[in-house]
Design a protein around this motif. Structure first.
Motif, PDB file in Angstrom:
ATOM      1  N   ALA A 215       4.583  -8.815   7.279  1.00 16.14           N
ATOM      2  CA  ALA A 215       3.739  -9.966   6.951  1.00 16.14           C
ATOM      3  C   ALA A 215       2.254  -9.616   6.953  1.00 16.14           C
ATOM      4  N   ARG A 218      -0.021  -8.553   3.137  1.00 17.51           N
ATOM      5  CA  ARG A 218       0.170  -9.622   2.153  1.00 17.51           C
ATOM      6  C   ARG A 218      -0.918  -9.544   1.082  1.00 17.51           C
ATOM      7  N   GLU A 219      -0.573 -10.008  -0.076  1.00 19.24           N
ATOM      8  CA  GLU A 219      -1.459  -9.921  -1.226  1.00 19.24           C
ATOM      9  C   GLU A 219      -2.808 -10.557  -0.941  1.00 19.24           C
TER      10      GLU A 219
END
Length: 236
Positions: A215, A218-219
């Motif tokens: 997580a 992330r982008e």
């Protein structure tokens, strides 16, 4: 006297120009190292200079990196070799009103020590686990175990940091005072390394999902933030 842990300062690591940009405390040096994934390691072997880009990680005041066991440079580290490991975070390009004052904002580290091959089997296996888990905490436990041949083919190098210095420029445009009156455009161009959209392997099996442990990656997130978070998760 300050109780802040600091690396010794001598002619080898003292910032020669712009002393105000030099930092030697562990917190600054280690923070910049932990926010980087790629380093460059320089050695002199048989009188010739070499510089190798590689992934690396830190454990307290020891740095680790890896490479092929067939590497000529790594084979020459069996008995120790003076080395310099560097990282740089480029934060901006700076356009000034004269060529001399064009610059960049950056954060960098130079770390010096004796690079040595890790030969103890237990230490090497642990280091190869952390080579992955430092960036992706707990990932190794869910992977296919490395074969003996794969472990044999990989060399691990450690270097206790003997001296280190960080150098930081965070000034933006800094023209000579009289130049501010010139009708010339000047600006700071911020530079950011951010994570793009994950691209799953096209041969990923049906039902296999991206782990929640990823997580942090992330982008749109700055890479250095994800790396710091991963380091904290891996080493507490």
């Amino acid at each position: 006297m300050s109780d802040t842990p600091t690396y010794p300062v001598d002619a080898r690591n003292r910032v020669k120009r712009r002393h105000d940009r030099g930092f030697y405390d562990h917190a600054t040096v280690h923070g910049l190292l932990d926010a980087a994934a790629l380093c460059h390691v320089s050695y002199v072997i048989d009188g010739l200079p070499y510089c190798t880009p590689t992934l690396f990680w830190r454990e307290d005041t020891t740095l680790y990196w890896h490479g092929s066991s067939a590497s000529r440079m790594l084979r020459n580290l069996s008995d120790g070799q003076p080395a310099c490991l560097t990282v740089t975070h480029l934060d901006s390009l700076v356009l000034a009103r004269c060529g001399f004052n064009h610059s960049a904002d950056y954060r960098s580290v130079m770390a010096f020590g004796q690079a040595r091959l890790v030969t103890d089997p237990a230490e090497k296996r642990r280091a190869l686990v952390m080579m992955v888990d430092r960036f992706f905490p707990h990932r190794t436990g869910g992977l296919r175990a490395s074969t003996e041949q794969e472990i044999k083919a990989t060399a691990v190098v450690s270097m206790e940091i003997e001296r280190a210095s960080a150098k930081i420029r965070a000034k933006g445009v800094a023209d000579d005072e009289e130049d501010y009156a010139l009708p010339i455009h000047a600006e700071r161009l911020p530079v950011h390394t951010v994570i793009g959209a994950p691209e799953p392997c096209p041969r990923r099996l049906p039902g296999v999902e991206r782990s929640a442990d990823l997580a942090a990656y992330r982008e749109g997130r700055p890479l250095e933030d994800a790396l710091r978070e991963a380091y904290a998760a891996a080493y507490g």
